[in-house]
Enzyme design. Structure first.
Site, PDB file in Angstrom:
ATOM      1  N   SER A  65       1.374 -11.992   1.087  1.00  0.00           N
ATOM      2  CA  SER A  65       1.975 -10.963   0.660  1.00  0.00           C
ATOM      3  C   SER A  65       3.255 -10.952   0.843  1.00  0.00           C
ATOM      4  O   SER A  65       4.268 -11.801   0.665  1.00  0.00           O
ATOM      5  CB  SER A  65       1.387  -9.831   0.616  1.00  0.00           C
ATOM      6  N   HIS A  70      14.500  -2.329   5.331  1.00  0.00           N
ATOM      7  CA  HIS A  70      15.703  -1.904   4.718  1.00  0.00           C
ATOM      8  C   HIS A  70      16.289  -1.124   5.642  1.00  0.00           C
ATOM      9  O   HIS A  70      15.664  -0.137   6.127  1.00  0.00           O
ATOM     10  CB  HIS A  70      15.450  -1.201   3.392  1.00  0.00           C
ATOM     11  N   CYS A  85      -2.997  -9.824   2.257  1.00  0.00           N
ATOM     12  CA  CYS A  85      -4.119  -9.947   1.810  1.00  0.00           C
ATOM     13  C   CYS A  85      -5.092 -10.833   2.770  1.00  0.00           C
ATOM     14  O   CYS A  85      -4.478 -11.840   3.345  1.00  0.00           O
ATOM     15  CB  CYS A  85      -4.163 -10.767   0.461  1.00  0.00           C
TER      16      CYS A  85
END
EC number: 4.1.1.50
Length: 134
Positions: A65, A70, A85
């Protein structure tokens, strides 16, 4: 072949991180690749953006995934998340690695267990990992 839909998604807000750590997209990119490898994930690609006058975003696309950050260096803030996953890669390991590198004064975290029906929300324990810089 049938694949499991089970996944874990760890999201962490970190506060009180040193400006220079959060304002260096290349440094973050290197450390995020290390974090992905530490949890056993397969890195497919990496995108990094250094903003002006400050801030960075880094996205690591994983076979399992993703891992992202940020940053808002002027606030000492970084938003981290890792979703994987399957059963074999634990996103908490990648998050713990990054928290160990960033050394925030405060962390706020949630873990979502996904893909098994209704989302489960868990309060994860953030563990400071031993970081070996290359």
């Amino acid at each position: 072949m049938e694949y499991s839909t089970f996944g874990r998604h760890v999201a962490v807000d970190t506060w009180g991180v040193q400006f220079d750590l959060l304002n260096d997209a290349e440094f973050l990119k290197k450390e995020m690749i290390e974090a992905a490898e530490a949890c056993g994930a397969t890195v497919l690609s990496v995108q990094a953006k250094q903003f002006s006058p400050q801030g960075a975003t880094v996205l690591v696309l994983l076979s399992e995934s993703h891992l992202s950050i940020h940053t808002y260096p002027e606030r000492g803030f970084a938003a981290l998340d890792c979703y994987t996953c399957g059963e074999t890669v634990d996103p908490q390991v990648a998050i713990d690695y990054l928290v160990s590198v960033l050394k925030p004064e405060k962390t706020y975290a949630k873990k979502l267990v996904r893909g098994i029906g209704e989302l489960q929300v868990i309060e994860p324990e953030i563990k400071v990992a031993e970081v070996v810089s290359k």
